[in-house]
Write a protein that holds these residues in place. Structure first.
Motif, short mmCIF file in Angstrom:
data_model
loop_
_atom_site.label_atom_id
_atom_site.label_comp_id
_atom_site.label_asym_id
_atom_site.label_seq_id
_atom_site.Cartn_x
_atom_site.Cartn_y
_atom_site.Cartn_z
N ARG A 74 0.83 -1.20 0.00
CA ARG A 74 0.00 0.00 0.00
C ARG A 74 0.87 1.26 0.00
O ARG A 74 2.00 1.23 0.48
N LYS A 75 0.32 2.34 -0.54
CA LYS A 75 1.01 3.64 -0.55
C LYS A 75 0.46 4.49 0.58
O LYS A 75 -0.73 4.44 0.88
N ARG A 76 1.32 5.30 1.19
CA ARG A 76 0.85 6.32 2.14
C ARG A 76 0.55 7.56 1.33
O ARG A 76 1.42 8.16 0.72
N LEU A 77 -0.73 7.94 1.30
CA LEU A 77 -1.20 9.08 0.52
C LEU A 77 -1.34 10.30 1.42
O LEU A 77 -1.81 10.20 2.55
N PHE A 78 -0.97 11.46 0.89
CA PHE A 78 -0.98 12.71 1.65
C PHE A 78 -1.96 13.70 1.05
O PHE A 78 -2.11 13.76 -0.18
N LEU A 79 -2.62 14.47 1.92
CA LEU A 79 -3.52 15.54 1.51
C LEU A 79 -3.21 16.79 2.32
O LEU A 79 -2.80 16.70 3.49
#
Length: 112
Positions: A74-79
Motif C-alpha cells: 500500500r502507498k501512504r497518501l498525503f492531503l
C-alpha cells in the motif's frame, strides 16, 4: 508572517502535495518536483519532509489500497489540511507583498 514558517523544500513539497491532490505519495511527489523544477531529490528527503509537514499538521496521511504494481503493498497518501492551505496562502501573500515593494527601477536592467 504570523503563521507557520515554511522552509524552501517544505514549501515545494507542500505545493506538490496540493498539485497531486489524491495521488500524492512519496515517489509521486519526488517525481513531480523533478518534472516541474528539474531538481532531483532522494526519496528519504521527501519522506522526511512529508513527516515533518504531518507533524506540523499541514498535511494528513492515510494508507491507500494495495496495488499489483507495488506487489500488493500500500502507498501512504498525503492531503493538504486547512492549516496547510493557510500556510501556503500566507507564504504566497508574503512573497507577493515583498516583490511588489521592490522599486521598479531596481528591476530594470539593460541588455548588453
Amino acid at each position: 508572517m504570523k503563521g507557520t514558517y515554511l522552509g524552501e523544500l517544505e514549501e515545494l513539497v507542500l505545493l506538490t502535495v496540493g498539485v497531486l491532490y489524491k495521488d500524492a505519495y512519496g515517489v509521486a511527489v519526488m517525481d513531480e518536483i523533478e518534472r516541474q523544477t528539474g531538481r532531483s531529490l532522494n526519496i528519504s528527503a521527501v519522506h522526511t519532509v512529508l513527516k515533518r509537514l504531518e507533524d506540523k499538521n499541514l498535511v494528513t496521511s492515510k494508507m491507500g489500497d494495495p496495488t499489483s504494481e507495488r506487489g500488493g503493498r500500500r502507498k501512504r497518501l498525503f492531503l493538504l489540511t486547512a492549516a496547510g492551505k493557510r500556510a501556503l496562502e500566507e507564504t504566497n501573500e508574503m512573497r507577493n507583498e515583498l516583490f511588489n515593494k521592490i522599486p521598479k527601477i531596481a528591476l530594470q536592467f539593460k541588455v548588453a
